[in-house]
Design a protein around this motif. Structure first.
Motif, PDB file in Angstrom:
ATOM      1  N   GLY A 199       0.835  -1.158   0.232  1.00 28.40           N
ATOM      2  CA  GLY A 199       0.208   0.371   0.098  1.00 28.40           C
ATOM      3  C   GLY A 199       0.920   1.577   0.004  1.00 28.40           C
ATOM      4  O   GLY A 199       1.883   1.602   0.122  1.00 28.40           O
ATOM      5  N   VAL A 200      -0.338   2.337  -0.521  1.00 33.67           N
ATOM      6  CA  VAL A 200       0.375   3.922   0.132  1.00 33.67           C
ATOM      7  C   VAL A 200       1.395   3.715   0.948  1.00 33.67           C
ATOM      8  O   VAL A 200       2.397   4.663   0.945  1.00 33.67           O
ATOM      9  CB  VAL A 200      -0.552   4.731  -0.938  1.00 33.67           C
ATOM     10  N   ASP A 201       0.942   3.741   2.118  1.00 36.06           N
ATOM     11  CA  ASP A 201       1.757   4.146   3.713  1.00 36.06           C
ATOM     12  C   ASP A 201       2.453   2.842   4.060  1.00 36.06           C
ATOM     13  O   ASP A 201       3.227   2.982   5.331  1.00 36.06           O
ATOM     14  CB  ASP A 201       0.284   3.542   4.740  1.00 36.06           C
ATOM     15  N   GLY A 202       2.329   2.184   2.759  1.00 37.70           N
ATOM     16  CA  GLY A 202       3.654   0.963   3.386  1.00 37.70           C
ATOM     17  C   GLY A 202       5.044   1.358   3.224  1.00 37.70           C
ATOM     18  O   GLY A 202       5.023   2.037   3.320  1.00 37.70           O
ATOM     19  N   THR A 203       5.848   0.109   3.024  1.00 40.08           N
ATOM     20  CA  THR A 203       7.126   0.495   1.979  1.00 40.08           C
ATOM     21  C   THR A 203       7.916   0.137   1.078  1.00 40.08           C
ATOM     22  O   THR A 203       9.415  -0.220   0.670  1.00 40.08           O
ATOM     23  CB  THR A 203       8.270   0.243   3.373  1.00 40.08           C
ATOM     24  N   GLY A 204       6.963  -0.435  -0.023  1.00 40.71           N
ATOM     25  CA  GLY A 204       7.252  -0.880  -0.219  1.00 40.71           C
ATOM     26  C   GLY A 204       6.957   0.167  -1.606  1.00 40.71           C
ATOM     27  O   GLY A 204       7.114   1.746  -0.937  1.00 40.71           O
ATOM     28  N   LYS A 205       7.673  -0.084  -3.241  1.00 42.11           N
ATOM     29  CA  LYS A 205       8.219   0.810  -4.072  1.00 42.11           C
ATOM     30  C   LYS A 205       7.500   0.384  -4.892  1.00 42.11           C
ATOM     31  O   LYS A 205       7.543  -0.370  -5.776  1.00 42.11           O
ATOM     32  CB  LYS A 205      10.192   0.400  -4.084  1.00 42.11           C
ATOM     33  N   VAL A 206       7.793   2.128  -6.222  1.00 38.95           N
ATOM     34  CA  VAL A 206       7.966   1.937  -8.040  1.00 38.95           C
ATOM     35  C   VAL A 206       9.010   2.126  -8.281  1.00 38.95           C
ATOM     36  O   VAL A 206       9.577   3.502  -7.751  1.00 38.95           O
ATOM     37  CB  VAL A 206       6.414   2.721  -7.597  1.00 38.95           C
ATOM     38  N   LEU A 207       9.253   1.968  -8.988  1.00 42.58           N
ATOM     39  CA  LEU A 207      10.167   2.291 -10.550  1.00 42.58           C
ATOM     40  C   LEU A 207       9.435   2.264 -11.558  1.00 42.58           C
ATOM     41  O   LEU A 207       8.789   1.860 -12.145  1.00 42.58           O
ATOM     42  CB  LEU A 207      10.687   0.616 -10.667  1.00 42.58           C
ATOM     43  N   PHE A 208       9.648   3.931 -11.465  1.00 40.25           N
ATOM     44  CA  PHE A 208       8.940   5.168 -12.554  1.00 40.25           C
ATOM     45  C   PHE A 208       9.327   4.636 -14.281  1.00 40.25           C
ATOM     46  O   PHE A 208      10.752   5.626 -14.145  1.00 40.25           O
ATOM     47  CB  PHE A 208       7.645   5.972 -11.947  1.00 40.25           C
ATOM     48  N   MET A 209       9.208   5.052 -14.848  1.00 35.79           N
ATOM     49  CA  MET A 209      10.207   5.352 -16.302  1.00 35.79           C
ATOM     50  C   MET A 209       9.073   5.986 -17.434  1.00 35.79           C
ATOM     51  O   MET A 209       8.176   5.060 -17.817  1.00 35.79           O
ATOM     52  CB  MET A 209      10.225   3.655 -16.406  1.00 35.79           C
ATOM     53  N   PRO A 210       9.800   5.910 -18.080  1.00 38.43           N
ATOM     54  CA  PRO A 210      11.132   6.648 -18.195  1.00 38.43           C
ATOM     55  C   PRO A 210      10.865   8.359 -18.033  1.00 38.43           C
ATOM     56  O   PRO A 210      11.696   9.021 -17.740  1.00 38.43           O
ATOM     57  CB  PRO A 210      11.517   6.523 -19.796  1.00 38.43           C
TER      58      PRO A 210
END
Length: 399
Positions: A199-210
Motif C-alpha cells: 500500500g501507499v502507506d507501507g514501505t514498498g516501492k515503484v520503479l517509474f520509467m522513463p
C-alpha cells in the motif's frame, strides 16, 4: 497585443528544429534515414497526390494522427488522439490491411502489439523517434534492476512504465509483474502497484520509467507522498547515483528521463503570463517539472486539456503548457477564447514533426503501388510481455 484579446493567437518566436529532410541525429534520436525518394516539400501537388493515394487505398489503409502532428498531416487522419487511443483504434479496425501511424516510433510499436498479425503497421519516417522513450534503453533498465536486487529491494519494487516507452521496456515491465500507464491514469496505476507491495502507506516501492516528472507529480500531488519519498535513478552513473540506503528509504524510484517539449516550461513562464494577464488560467501537462505543475491552475493529459478548452466559457483566457501544434489547433478551434502558448519561444516535438506531408505522400503512394515501406515489427517475445503489461493497464479500476 493583450493576452485577453479573443480571436487572436500569438505565435511564439521560432527556434531551430530538426524538420523535413531525411537525416537523423543517431546520437540522440531513434531512427535511420528514410529509404526512397521523397517528393519535394515545395511540390504544389502534394495535397492532391495525398488525396489520390488515400482514395486508391480505401479501407485497406487506416491513417492515425497524433494530437501533436502538423495540420497538413492531421487533415488526412481517419482518427486523431493520444498514443494509446490511436493504438486501440487500430486494433478495432481489423479490416485495415495497413495502419499508417503518424506519430513516433513507440506509438507504432504499441499499434503493432495490439493489432492482428495480418495487419501491417507503417511509420512514414523511421527517424520519428521519442527522446524520452530513448532515455530508457533496455540494457540500462536490466542493469538498474540488478542494482535493486543487490540493494535488497527488488522483491518489494513494482515497475510501472509510461506509455511513452519502447516495446522492450514495456516487455520488461510485463515480465516483472508491473503495468503500463498513461498520463491520465498514472495515479490509478501507481496505487495498484503500491497495493501489490503493502500500500501507499507501507514501505514498498515503484520503479517509474522513463519520465521522472510524471512519476513525481503523480506520487506527490495525487497519492500524498512527499518529495523526500522520491529519488532519481541516473543510468549513466554507477548504481544509478544512489546508495543502497537511499534505495531502501525511497518509495518512488524515478528514472532520469523527461520530455524535451514539456521540460522547457518554467516557473518564470507562469509568472510572466500571470503578470501580463491576471485572469489567465494556466493549464499544463503532467510531464512538466514539479514546480511548473505546482504553479499552474490545472494539470492534465492531452485529452484533459482538449476537454477543458471545449468546456471553457466564451471570453475566458488560457495559457497552455504542452506541444505547440496542439495549442495552435486549440486556438483555431476556440476563436471565442484567448488561447496562448505558455512559453515565449516555440517548441514543437521535433521528431513528431518529421512526419510531414512529403513523408505521408511517399508512404501512401508506395502502399497504393504495393510496396510496404517502413513497417514496424516488434520482436514476438517482447510483444507478448508488453501485451501482458498493456492488458494489466486495461484491467486497472476505472479504465
Amino acid at each position: 497585443m493583450s493576452l485577453t484579446t479573443p480571436r487572436t493567437f500569438a505565435e511564439p518566436a521560432p527556434s531551430a528544429l530538426l524538420l523535413l529532410g531525411r537525416g537523423a541525429d543517431l546520437a540522440s534520436e531513434r531512427g535511420v534515414e528514410c529509404v526512397g525518394d521523397l517528393p519535394a516539400p515545395s511540390d504544389p501537388d502534394l495535397v492532391e497526390r495525398a488525396r489520390a493515394a488515400r482514395a486508391a487505398l480505401g479501407d485497406r489503409a487506416f491513417v492515425l494522427g497524433h494530437h501533436y502532428q502538423r495540420d497538413e498531416v492531421i487533415a488526412f487522419a481517419d482518427v486523431t488522439g493520444d498514443s494509446f487511443k490511436l493504438a486501440r483504434e487500430a486494433a478495432a479496425r481489423p479490416e485495415a490491411e495497413y495502419v499508417v501511424f503518424c506519430g513516433v516510433h513507440f506509438m507504432a510499436e504499441s499499434a503493432d502489439i495490439l493489432t492482428s498479425d495480418e495487419q501491417q503497421v507503417v511509420l512514414p519516417d523511421l527517424a520519428a523517434g521519442c527522446s524520452m522513450a530513448d532515455m530508457a534503453a533496455i540494457d540500462q533498465v536490466d542493469d538498474a534492476w540488478d542494482v535493486l536486487v543487490d540493494a535488497g529491494v527488488a522483491d518489494e519494487t513494482v515497475p510501472v512504465t509510461y506509455m511513452n516507452s519502447t516495446a522492450a521496456i514495456k516487455a520488461f515491465t510485463g515480465r516483472h509483474g508491473g503495468t503500463v500507464c498513461t498520463s491520465s491514469n498514472a495515479h490509478v496505476a501507481l496505487r495498484w502497484a503500491f497495493d501489490k507491495v503493502g500500500g501507499v502507506d507501507g514501505t514498498g516501492k515503484v520503479l517509474f520509467m522513463p519520465d521522472q516528472h510524471l512519476g513525481r507529480n503523480t506520487a506527490v500531488q495525487q497519492l500524498g507522498l512527499s518529495l523526500d519519498d522520491c529519488v532519481v535513478f541516473d543510468p549513466r552513473r554507477p548504481g544509478g547515483g544512489l546508495t543502497a540506503a537511499q534505495l531502501r528509504d525511497a518509495r518512488m524510484i524515478l528514472w532520469r528521463g523527461h520530455c524535451s517539449v514539456h521540460g522547457r516550461f518554467s516557473e518564470r513562464n507562469v509568472a510572466d503570463v500571470r503578470a501580463a494577464d491576471p485572469g489567465v488560467t494556466v493549464l499544463v501537462h503532467p510531464e512538466c517539472k514539479h514546480e511548473v505543475v505546482t504553479a499552474a491552475d490545472m494539470v492534465g493529459s492531452t485529452e484533459y486539456i482538449i476537454k477543458a478548452l471545449d468546456a471553457a466559457p466564451a471570453g475566458s483566457s488560457w495559457a497552455i503548457g504542452t506541444e505547440l501544434n496542439l495549442v495552435r489547433r486549440l486556438a483555431a478551434a476556440h476563436p471565442d477564447k484567448s488561447v496562448h502558448y505558455l512559453d515565449s519561444t516555440v517548441c514543437f516535438c521535433s521528431t513528431m514533426n518529421r512526419i510531414d506531408l512529403p513523408h505521408l505522400v511517399w508512404t501512401l503512394e508506395s502502399l497504393a503501388a504495393g510496396r510496404v515501406v517502413n513497417r514496424i515489427v516488434v520482436d514476438p517475445d517482447d510483444a507478448h510481455w508488453a501485451r501482458v503489461a498493456l492488458d494489466q493497464m486495461l484491467a486497472l479500476p476505472g479504465y
